[in-house]
Scaffold this motif. Structure first.
Motif, PDB file in Angstrom:
ATOM      1  N   GLN A  17       1.010  -1.301  -0.083  1.00 31.52           N
ATOM      2  CA  GLN A  17       0.132  -0.035   0.174  1.00 31.52           C
ATOM      3  C   GLN A  17       1.052   1.080   0.024  1.00 31.52           C
ATOM      4  O   GLN A  17       2.168   1.215   0.365  1.00 31.52           O
ATOM      5  CB  GLN A  17      -0.872  -0.075   1.138  1.00 31.52           C
ATOM      6  N   LEU A  18       0.295   2.261  -0.454  1.00 27.51           N
ATOM      7  CA  LEU A  18       1.037   3.614  -0.766  1.00 27.51           C
ATOM      8  C   LEU A  18       0.627   4.806   0.193  1.00 27.51           C
ATOM      9  O   LEU A  18      -0.655   4.822   0.430  1.00 27.51           O
ATOM     10  CB  LEU A  18       0.563   3.911  -2.238  1.00 27.51           C
ATOM     11  N   VAL A  19       1.712   5.313   0.713  1.00 28.53           N
ATOM     12  CA  VAL A  19       1.398   6.737   1.371  1.00 28.53           C
ATOM     13  C   VAL A  19       1.880   7.719   0.560  1.00 28.53           C
ATOM     14  O   VAL A  19       2.942   7.715   0.156  1.00 28.53           O
ATOM     15  CB  VAL A  19       2.017   6.601   2.831  1.00 28.53           C
ATOM     16  N   MET A  20       1.214   8.669   0.157  1.00 28.67           N
ATOM     17  CA  MET A  20       1.802   9.681  -0.978  1.00 28.67           C
ATOM     18  C   MET A  20       2.198  10.783  -0.137  1.00 28.67           C
ATOM     19  O   MET A  20       1.937  11.160   0.880  1.00 28.67           O
ATOM     20  CB  MET A  20       0.599  10.035  -1.917  1.00 28.67           C
ATOM     21  N   GLN A  21       2.992  11.653  -1.049  1.00 31.42           N
ATOM     22  CA  GLN A  21       3.639  12.732  -0.805  1.00 31.42           C
ATOM     23  C   GLN A  21       2.592  14.042  -0.277  1.00 31.42           C
ATOM     24  O   GLN A  21       2.961  14.447   0.923  1.00 31.42           O
ATOM     25  CB  GLN A  21       4.381  13.334  -1.789  1.00 31.42           C
ATOM     26  N   ILE A  32       4.513  -1.176   3.108  1.00 27.77           N
ATOM     27  CA  ILE A  32       4.147   0.074   2.817  1.00 27.77           C
ATOM     28  C   ILE A  32       5.078   0.961   2.111  1.00 27.77           C
ATOM     29  O   ILE A  32       6.093   1.226   2.241  1.00 27.77           O
ATOM     30  CB  ILE A  32       3.507   1.029   4.146  1.00 27.77           C
ATOM     31  N   LEU A  33       4.457   1.508   1.034  1.00 27.93           N
ATOM     32  CA  LEU A  33       5.395   2.323   0.183  1.00 27.93           C
ATOM     33  C   LEU A  33       5.241   3.817   0.573  1.00 27.93           C
ATOM     34  O   LEU A  33       4.058   4.400   0.230  1.00 27.93           O
ATOM     35  CB  LEU A  33       5.023   2.113  -1.283  1.00 27.93           C
ATOM     36  N   ARG A  35      -3.858  15.050   8.000  1.00 26.52           N
ATOM     37  CA  ARG A  35      -4.367  14.269   6.809  1.00 26.52           C
ATOM     38  C   ARG A  35      -3.238  13.340   6.357  1.00 26.52           C
ATOM     39  O   ARG A  35      -3.524  12.397   5.762  1.00 26.52           O
ATOM     40  CB  ARG A  35      -4.227  15.429   5.771  1.00 26.52           C
ATOM     41  N   GLN A  36      -2.069  13.610   6.688  1.00 21.13           N
ATOM     42  CA  GLN A  36      -1.120  12.627   6.403  1.00 21.13           C
ATOM     43  C   GLN A  36      -1.352  11.208   7.289  1.00 21.13           C
ATOM     44  O   GLN A  36      -1.051  10.038   6.786  1.00 21.13           O
ATOM     45  CB  GLN A  36       0.219  13.029   6.523  1.00 21.13           C
TER      46      GLN A  36
END
Lengths: 336, 345, 336, 313, 545
Positions: free
Chosen positions: C97-101, C179-180, C163-164
């Motif tokens: 899964q992804l955590v975005m910038q 986690i990416l 929000r992050q």
């Protein structure tokens, strides 16, 4: 850039053919469902079938597929396309005049009208938009905002008739009573319609009416665009460079702000041509709009297709020019 | 050096060549918005000596960029209004100057570079045009001479093949090169004061290093004073002489660079320092500052930092805000408990 | 080797460059990612650093399935994602899964926090029955340090750091092992950044997650990563443990990169041996032959242009480094 | 082809005026707020007197269209040429038209076709244009090419000319056909707006985030892209509602619009515009209603744009 | 003002004006001297053609009449035919006519106007493949069938074969100045008909290059064209030197072409026009107030009627038709919709025509009681059935038709619906194929100033324009007797008897007669209106300052 132009030109082909086919099919359907337009030529008097036949044949409405409801008449369409593009033959109207000739007669008037309208809307519209945009929220801004919304919401035919009666006739007659006013003003410009004696002056007011609606839109667009750009970082930079306000606005803000306006003006050429239908009628300008309207009503499909095809070509070329201008104004596009 | 270029400018009333190049006194700026008045700058003061680098450090929304814009006189007004204070250039209060004279100060005496060079350069004009424009408008040079000077400037900021690139548009440059163009533009008229608003935030570290060393080199050569606005403690440590730390529109600590890093006197400064992971200090747990910075429309009573502060006492929660206490002869801090904060380290 | 949860073998992504007006032909490719081999072990954090344009984002997009690799293989828990069936692939993907910038753009502003965090359950309805989803979402919110009662709030009602956290909760929803994190803190203020990093570390400890942590900020990577891969122009130029890379970098690019990072300690000013690179990063559409860094490298020799250095352990380098002349060079001298 | 959101952008004003984003606070300024768009917009609109005035006007006109009996008990078809063009009086506030029908009830009943045409055509362009724009923008490639060419074709037909040709051909000029023609000639604009909007939003982070979770194309379009692309469309649709009300009148003037004994404002205006020097009220009443409606829709669109566009907050 | 655009087309198709120039009645020769000269600027619509053989619409004829002259002209006051180029037109049996032509007349290009000029012109018009609109008027001449192309299968697709003959067998040249015309059937009104512009002569050069001649006419009349036809803009005429007859008054006649009559009226108000031969209906009152004497009014001869679909069972009973007619208050509609610009019709022959009688139609006045009674006698109207009223779209007919419907509804309780969607072409095809499902509006303009023109083409069994499918043997035979009568005076009683049948049977409900309304400017000295051929610009003189 060159490749860009070529690609755009190639994109024309399907668009033009598609538009032509659309028109062709519409007009063919009209004949298939509502009958031979030639019949209307004879009015209440029923023509002998032989005569009707002869005229129909001569005008090119004798193709058998025009009797079959719903038939798209591809054969006829390809003939027409070939005529148009290979022989530059757009057909003839019910009165047996060449469509090219009809257009050649009409187009100078429409072009003049269009030029006046575009110049009017561009110059006045942009000026008003800049004025309002720089003074956001002020009286000037509200004035422009309200007056433009109002102009947009009045149907153009009401506006046109009112202008003709009050400016052309009433006010014009007052002017004509004054000896000191030059003829070109009193008899030309303030004529209630197009006048062959003053082929340019008498088109000024009709042109302004035609441009009025788009003028409002141009002003609003410019205003929005200026407001957006005036806050741009590069405008701040220009100020930081100690440039005079005039230059900051005139050079650094305006050029960027005009990019969407130019786009609109380009697209508006097509709309203005259509708007000319109303304006030309009200002010008796013997232009393209009137031609198409009359032809559509008498069911002269060849004229409608011919003229609208030409118009579409004009619109497309205008759009292409705008795109090129756009690229000139905005180097970011140019180097894509 | 630079003062002899523009004769007219010396006619500024009250110009004192010996006064400090820039002095900001009790500056107040507010933004009047639909959602209320945002107090962006609330009594900022600092000064700048010739050749000195002053860092203004703070997180987003603390009012540091607004301060810079107010100094340059390029605040968007409305909605921004300067409601008080003085901005002195060599003793002349810029806020009282007529616009025509004030304009001459810009770029000539005080110049500015912005964070995002791509949006700060006009996309529709060539770099040469935008550089040459300065010479044409301020020095009355011809188009050709202006361009020649533009090429020189691009050379100065080490843009390769300046002669050709002068005809390029901003979007044709890479990020680092664009920032160089910005620097060239700022330095074109030999200003005494350069305000750099986050000049390297948008850049990669290696490019940042290039730009910062270029800036340092040019500053040294020209004995220019620099106001460096940034949130990057690393950059500040590298280049600044003195630091003003801002929080919620106020300077809450002001000190020479070494002192701050060695012993912050304000809990906020201290929190900042503790919360950065450092290359050279491995394995420390990050101690984050709890909570969020306040909205400028709704700054807490008393010390603006009090809700997030671990030293906060009742006195901190009441007006007036803590004054700038003189921590040492060269530094001040706006915290009632600066002694505790400092001693804590 | 069941310890390896994720592995890439010669992963390549080329974006074709086309030319032509009608028939587009490929004239080249942007080699965004050009043969990457990475391994991620269970419970570890692999940092990937590099500057803009080095291909780290493309790599991330390939790992989470947003981009299809041009060639190469991706193994998730030993299974080759390009060889297994669709269902299997879905299950595999679920594991990463992804955590975005950018916490401001990565959450749909029109959805509530509950919808955002719960979306994975709707996409993979088999994971959790409908009735239990809400409770699970609240559990997740609590886990990332948010008030579970805020489940019906919209993202704009939260600050950047919060929000992050929502983004992290969403990534955790499907119980992934990997986690990416694609620059998860670079958009945050320093004081907030620390909160998020602490949270990520806490979650790793609690849930036994493996992280791929992509970032530009070398300090943050050092803080969180166990191993670090350095990328330049679509390739990994050096890889090793955090100590190896930061204390004993052997690739000139890594050395330059590390030396450029400003250290928040004025006492070190002037004492650091800073390497200032010249010029810009070459275009990935036309990378230099041989070693891609050679155009900016102070050590470059002829061999660098002719032969591409392999990412391997060399004589003077204890860990893999893609430089013919890999050797340790002290960058930071800590002054005691 | 150049972008034609012109009508949308152009007819919109932005009262940047006294407010604007506070610099130095980019993170908390624009972006965050765009989220609560609708709630915020609603709050802002309710406070905007211009919008509320326009809204009330539209409500009034809408109720005329929906429930004409609410407004008048007279039968508009009860006519007698003996009462031709009698001036307004107490019982008959708008007087009588040339056929001696009560003009007030005519105006009330005339609202329906105008409004129905506008709503039907707008609904159709929103649904069809929106769908095509969404598909073209989302899938790109040949889908985009085909839809874009189709847009070009309809787009290159100047509006009035196209309407004249189509309506002359269709001949049965009733509410349905006029709405159809307005739709045919206007859908490309909205498709373009949506297409542009979709193209710019399909690369947004949260779309990627949804994809990374494994969401299907349908889900991404429906839940993620459309809701965020819909604001400009809504603004445009509001303005276009007004434009269509005016277009119906213009087409009627050109003789290709509605035909009597249908009642519509367009018919009223074009029937009586020649009398405006003698009996100006015959023109003024329907014209006033029409202009008011168009004006209201435009002002509403304006206000909506301002409320929805985070840029102008 | 819906359908302003069609006005031209309607005018062009619905009216076939008789045409000839006329230098006015005898009385205007008194003040003719000294008032010649000047430029007369007149309102015009775009003509369809400027060839006599093709132009059959009002705008065309208004121009052609000044460019060309024919065998006879009509008296400005009485409308009686008088010889113009003809020396004499005589016949013994009303079937074969001998025509002698005055000598010395030439075309503008020098060609003589002789027997050939007429034979050539009429043959050109009649020959099918030439597709000249006025071939219709040649239909009485023997041999017309042979020069028309016949459709082999009556359906169309196949190309029609060449006609059998190229020339009308009924036309025979006797000598240069004399020729004979043989008609297929006797017709006493023939000399009257040849004043119509379709019978004007054409030069050889014109027939050889008809397209060119259409743009730059080669006329034989008092005026010639200056330059050529500027389509949609203007047509400029100047006095012709070759004309031997009575000269036209103005030096120049400028036709300014308008597509919209309101625009034309605005130009007139602004002083750009001297004469407007028509007025926008809605401006009539205003014009009357503004221009007073300079508004010229005269009863016209354009007939508007509501046709009865006798082929439908509901309309078979004449009492139903009578009842419908009695329900209509014509004057009230005229006042409301047309500002009183029409004359209610009380018969079938235009009041201005020789042989017309006042108030012959007893059912043409509003009488609700009688109407109800008649309807009841006829068995009433089918309950719930709506009366469908037909009109063509876009020409403004719907408005008065609506008023008609309102009145019928009020009087007889029959609700109505309007069928006004069809454009003119389709409407006419509907008429041709007898598909109207209710009363339909149509109009009729006289082909020639002879009362037969209102009777034969419309009501005789199987006639082309008999859209009601009226058929009455007695009526047919009366027409035949009228045709072969020795003279017009002898013929009239037969036609009047025929009209008597119509006013009882009501195959169509007469509505009204057009009323001419023209305005002229202050600098017009004498405005001449011909009883038959309307505005005569050549005879209109300007004030000389």
């Amino acid at each position: 850039m060159g490749r860009y132009v070529i690609r755009r030109l190639l994109q024309f082909i399907p668009t033009v053919l598609g538009t032509m086919f659309l028109l062709h099919y519409m007009t063919s359907l009209a004949i298939q469902f509502s009958g031979n337009p030639v019949r209307a030529l004879f009015g209440d008097r029923t023509p002998p079938p032989a005569l009707l036949e002869a005229v129909t044949e001569r005008l090119g409405y004798a193709d058998p597929c025009l009797d079959q409801r719903g038939n798209p008449c591809f054969g006829l369409f390809f003939d027409r396309v070939a005529d148009v593009f290979l022989r530059f033959d757009f057909g003839i109207n019910l009165r047996q005049r060449e469509v090219t000739e009809l257009v050649a007669d009409a187009i100078p008037f429409t072009l003049k009208l269009l030029v006046i309208a575009m110049v009017f809307e561009a110059v006045v519209g942009i000026a008003a938009g800049v004025w309002a945009g720089l003074r956001g929220g002020s009286f000037a801004d509200n004035l422009v905002k309200i007056s433009t919304v109002f102009v947009i919401s009045v149907p153009i035919f009401v506006l046109g008739v009112v202008v003709r009666e009050f400016v052309g006739v009433k006010f014009g007659n007052v002017l004509r009573d004054q000896a000191w006013i030059p003829e070109v003003i009193s008899n030309g410009m303030f004529s209630p319609g197009f006048k062959p004696d003053y082929p340019f002056a008498s088109l000024i007011i009709p042109g302004m009416v035609l441009g009025a609606v788009s003028l409002a839109t141009t002003a609003r667009l410019t205003r929005t665009s200026i407001m957006e750009n005036i806050r741009a970082d590069y405008v701040r930079t220009a100020r930081a460079k100690g440039l005079a306000n005039k230059r900051v606005i005139g050079v650094h803000t305006l050029r960027n702000s005009l990019i969407p306006v130019i786009t609109f003006l380009g697209v508006d050429i097509g709309a203005a041509m259509a708007g000319a239908v109303v304006t030309e009628t009200i002010f008796n300008v013997p232009g393209i709009g009137r031609l198409v309207t009359l032809s559509a009503r008498t069911g002269e499909s060849s004229v409608v297709i011919g003229v609208v095809t030409m118009l579409v070509l004009v619109v497309l070329v205008a759009n292409l020019l705008v795109d090129i201008l756009y690229a000139v104004l905005d180097p970011r596009i140019r180097y894509e | 050096m630079s003062t002899d270029v523009n004769v007219k400018l010396d006619a500024l009333p009250g110009l004192d060549p010996n006064a400090m190049p820039l002095q900001v006194k009790d500056l107040h700026v507010e933004f009047r918005t639909r959602n209320g008045i945002a107090h962006a700058v609330n009594g900022v003061s600092f000064d700048l000596r010739p050749g000195e680098t002053r860092a203004i450090l703070g997180e987003s929304g603390c009012g540091k960029s607004v301060t810079a814009q107010a100094i340059m006189g390029i605040l968007d007004s409305p909605p921004g209004f300067i409601t008080g204070g003085e901005i002195l250039y060599r003793g002349v209060d810029l806020l009282k100057l007529p616009e025509a004279q004030r304009r001459k100060v810009r770029a000539n005496r005080i110049a500015m570079i912005f964070q995002d060079a791509l949006s700060a350069l006009n996309p529709v004009f060539t770099v040469g045009f935008q550089l040459g424009e300065l010479f044409r408008k301020h020095r009355g040079m011809s188009r050709k001479d202006g361009k020649a000077r533009a090429v020189e400037l691009l050379d100065l900021v080490k843009i390769p093949a300046a002669k050709q690139r002068v005809n390029d548009y901003p979007h044709q440059f890479s990020g680092g090169m664009r920032q160089r163009v910005m620097i060239a533009m700022a330095l074109a008229l030999d200003p005494e004061v350069l305000i750099a608003d986050e000049p390297t935030t948008a850049l990669d570290v290696t490019v940042q290093a290039q730009i910062m060393s270029l800036l340092a080199e040019l500053q040294r050569e020209r004995n220019m004073s620099l106001v460096l606005i940034t949130h990057d403690m690393g950059v500040v440590a590298d280049v600044a002489d003195r630091i003003s730390v801002m929080y919620a529109g106020r300077v809450i600590e002001e000190a020479p660079v070494d002192d701050i890093y060695a012993s912050p006197a304000h809990p906020y400064t201290k929190g900042l320092l503790e919360s950065i992971p450092r290359l050279d200090l491995k394995g420390q747990e990050l101690s984050a500052i709890k909570g969020l910075p306040p909205a400028l429309t709704n700054i807490p009573k008393g010390c603006a930092f009090n809700p997030r502060c671990r030293y906060a006492q009742d006195v901190c929660r009441q007006d007036p805000a803590p004054p700038l206490y003189q921590v040492s002869p060269v530094r001040t801090a706006a915290c009632h408990f600066w002694k505790e904060v400092k001693g804590d380290v | 080797m069941s310890d390896i949860v994720l592995e890439t073998r010669d992963l390549v992504k080329h974006f074709p460059l086309t030319r032509g007006v009608v028939f587009k032909k490929q004239i080249g490719a942007v080699r965004a990612v050009d043969g990457i081999n990475l391994q991620l072990r269970r419970g570890e954090t692999l940092g990937v650093v590099g500057e803009s344009g080095c291909g780290k984002s493309t790599l991330a997009r390939m790992l989470v399935g947003l981009e299809t690799p041009t060639s190469g293989d991706l193994f998730v828990q030993g299974k080759n994602m390009s060889k297994v069936g669709a269902a299997e692939r879905r299950r595999g993907r679920r594991n990463i899964q992804l955590v975005m910038q950018d916490p401001y753009t990565s959450l749909n502003p029109r959805m509530t926090v509950g919808d955002i965090v719960g979306e994975p359950f709707e996409v993979h309805p088999d994971v959790l029955p409908k009735s239990k989803r809400r409770a699970r979402v609240q559990e997740l919110l609590e886990l990332v340090g948010l008030n579970p009662d805020h489940i019906n709030r919209y993202p704009h009602q939260f600050s950047g750091g919060q929000r992050q956290r929502i983004g992290i909760a969403r990534a955790l929803a499907l119980n992934p092992e990997i986690i990416l994190c694609d620059e998860p803190v670079s958009a945050l203020d320093v004081s907030i950044q620390a909160q998020v990093i602490n949270l990520l570390e806490k979650l790793q400890n609690e849930l036994g997650l493996s992280y791929i942590f992509i970032a530009r900020d070398l300090s943050v990577v050092r803080h969180i990563a166990d191993r670090v891969a350095v990328m330049y122009l679509g390739k990994v130029v050096e890889i090793g443990t955090e100590d190896q890379i930061y204390e004993n970098p052997t690739h000139p690019y890594t050395q330059a990169l590390l030396s450029a990072v400003p250290v928040p300690d004025p006492k070190l000013r002037g004492l650091r041996d800073q390497i200032v690179l010249t010029g810009d990063v070459p275009s990935p559409a036309n990378p230099p032959s041989g070693c891609r860094f050679r155009t900016r490298c102070w050590k470059a020799q002829d061999i660098c242009a002719q032969q591409e250095p392999a990412l391997a352990v060399r004589e003077k380098s204890a860990h893999p480094s893609a430089c013919h002349f890999a050797e340790v060079r002290d960058v930071v001298h800590a002054v005691e | 082809m150049s972008d034609l959101t012109s009508a949308g952008t152009a007819i919109g004003g932005a009262p940047v005026g006294a407010e604007g984003p506070v610099p130095d606070a980019p993170a908390t300024g624009g972006k965050e707020r765009s989220a609560s768009l609708w709630a915020d917009a609603r709050r802002q609109l309710v406070r905007d007197p211009v919008f509320m005035l326009a809204f009330v006007y539209v409500l009034v006109v809408g109720s005329m269209a929906a429930f004409p009996t609410l407004w008048t008990s007279q039968d508009p078809r009860n006519c007698s040429t003996d009462r031709s063009r009698l001036a307004p009086s107490g019982d008959h506030p708008f007087g009588f038209n040339i056929l001696g029908c009560d003009y007030y009830s005519h105006a009330i009943y005339g609202a329906r076709p105008s409004i129905v045409i506008a709503i039907m055509a707008t609904g159709a362009i929103v649904v069809v244009g929106g769908a095509l724009g969404l598909l073209a923008g989302y899938y790109g490639g040949w889908v985009d090419t085909i839809i874009s060419r189709l847009m070009d074709i309809f787009f290159s037909l100047p509006f009035l000319l196209g309407a004249i040709v189509f309506l002359t051909v269709i001949k049965r000029q009733n509410i349905l056909t006029i709405a159809l023609v307005l739709f045919l000639l206007s859908w490309p604009t909205i498709a373009r707006i949506i297409r542009g909007s979709v193209i710019s939003s399909k690369d947004l982070d949260y779309v990627h985030a949804a994809k990374a979770v494994g969401a299907s194309n349908g889900r991404i379009m429906w839940r993620h892209i459309l809701p965020n692309a819909i604001a400009p469309m809504l603004v445009y649709a509001t303005i276009v509602l007004g434009a269509f009300v005016a277009a119906e009148a213009t087409l009627t003037f050109l003789g290709v619009g509605l035909q009597p004994p249908e009642e519509s404002w367009g018919i009223m205006i074009s029937d009586h515009q020649v009398y405006f020097l003698e009996d100006p009220w015959l023109l003024l009443f329907p014209c006033g209603l029409l202009v008011g409606t168009v004006l209201s829709f435009i002002l509403m669109g304006d206000a909506l744009r301002d409320a929805l566009d985070p840029k102008f907050r | 003002m819906r359908g302003k655009f069609l006005k031209v087309a309607v005018a062009a198709t619905a009216t076939a004006m008789l045409a000839t120039a006329c230098s006015g009645g005898g009385n205007d020769s008194d003040d003719a001297a000294g008032q010649a000269g000047g430029e007369l600027r007149v309102y015009a619509a775009e003509p369809a053609f400027l060839l006599p053989s093709a132009g059959d619409d009002e705008p065309s004829i208004y121009v052609i009449r000044q460019l060309y002259r024919g065998l006879v002209k009509y008296n400005a006051e009485t409308g009686a035919p008088e010889n113009d180029l003809a020396e004499s037109i005589t016949s013994d049996d009303q079937k074969t006519w001998t025509i002698k032509i005055k000598s010395g007349y030439t075309f503008d290009n020098g060609e003589p106007v002789n027997a050939d000029a007429f034979i050539r012109s009429w043959n050109y018009a009649a020959y099918g493949p030439n597709a000249q609109n006025n071939s219709y008027f040649m239909k009485r001449i023997a041999g017309i069938k042979d020069v028309s192309s016949e459709d082999p299968d009556g359906e169309g697709p196949k190309k029609a074969p060449e006609p059998k003959a190229k020339e009308l067998s009924g036309l025979k040249k006797v000598d240069d100045q004399t020729f004979t015309v043989e008609l297929s059937e006797p017709f006493s009104g023939f000399p009257t008909t040849v004043g119509y512009s379709g019978f004007f002569p054409m030069a050889q050069a014109c027939v050889d290059a008809a397209d060119k001649c259409n743009e730059t006419p080669i006329g034989n009349g008092p005026y010639k064209i200056e330059g050529s036809w500027q389509h949609n803009v203007a047509i400029n005429l100047v006095r012709s030197d070759t004309w031997k007859g009575e000269a036209g008054k103005p030096d120049k006649i400028t036709y300014r072409i308008f597509a919209d009559v309101d625009a034309g009226y605005a130009a007139f108000q602004a002083g750009e026009l001297d004469v407007m031969y028509t007025l926008p209906p809605a401006r009539y009152k205003e014009a009357k107030a503004t221009y007073g004497d300079r508004l010229y009014e005269q009863p016209g001869d354009n007939f508007t009627y509501v046709g009865m679909p006798i082929y439908m069972p509901e309309f078979k009973d004449k009492r139903v038709r009578q009842a419908l007619s009695l329900a209509i208050d014509r004057q009230s509609i005229i006042d409301a919709v047309f500002d009183g610009r029409f004359t209610p019709a009380t018969g079938y022959i235009a009041p201005s025509f020789q042989g017309a009688r006042e108030n012959v139609c007893t059912y043409c006045k509003k009488d609700v009681e009688k109407a109800k009674q008649l309807l009841q006698e006829a068995g009433g109207w089918p309950a719930g059935k709506k009366l469908q009223l037909w009109a063509n779209a876009g020409a403004g007919h719907d408005k008065w038709l609506q008023a008609v419907g309102d009145q019928i509804k009020a009087a007889l309780g029959i609700d109505y619906e309007l069928k006004v969607n069809l454009q003119f072409a389709e409407y006419l095809e509907t008429a041709d194929s007898k598909k109207f499902t209710g009363p339909f509006r149509l109009g009729w303009g006289p082909d020639y100033p002879y009362l037969e023109t209102y009777l034969g083409p419309l009501y005789s069994t199987g006639a082309d324009s008999n859209n009601s499918t009226f058929s009455n043997p007695e009526f047919d035979s009366l027409l035949q007797q009228g045709g072969s009568a020795k003279s017009i005076d002898e013929a009239i009683p037969f036609y009047q008897k025929a009209e008597d049948i119509l006013v009882e049977e009501l195959p169509v409900i007469p509505m009204w007669w057009g009323k001419v309304g023209a305005v002229y400017g202050e600098n017009v000295d004498k405005f001449v209106w011909n009883a038959v051929s309307d505005a005569d610009y050549g005879a209109t003189s300007l004030k000389q300052n």
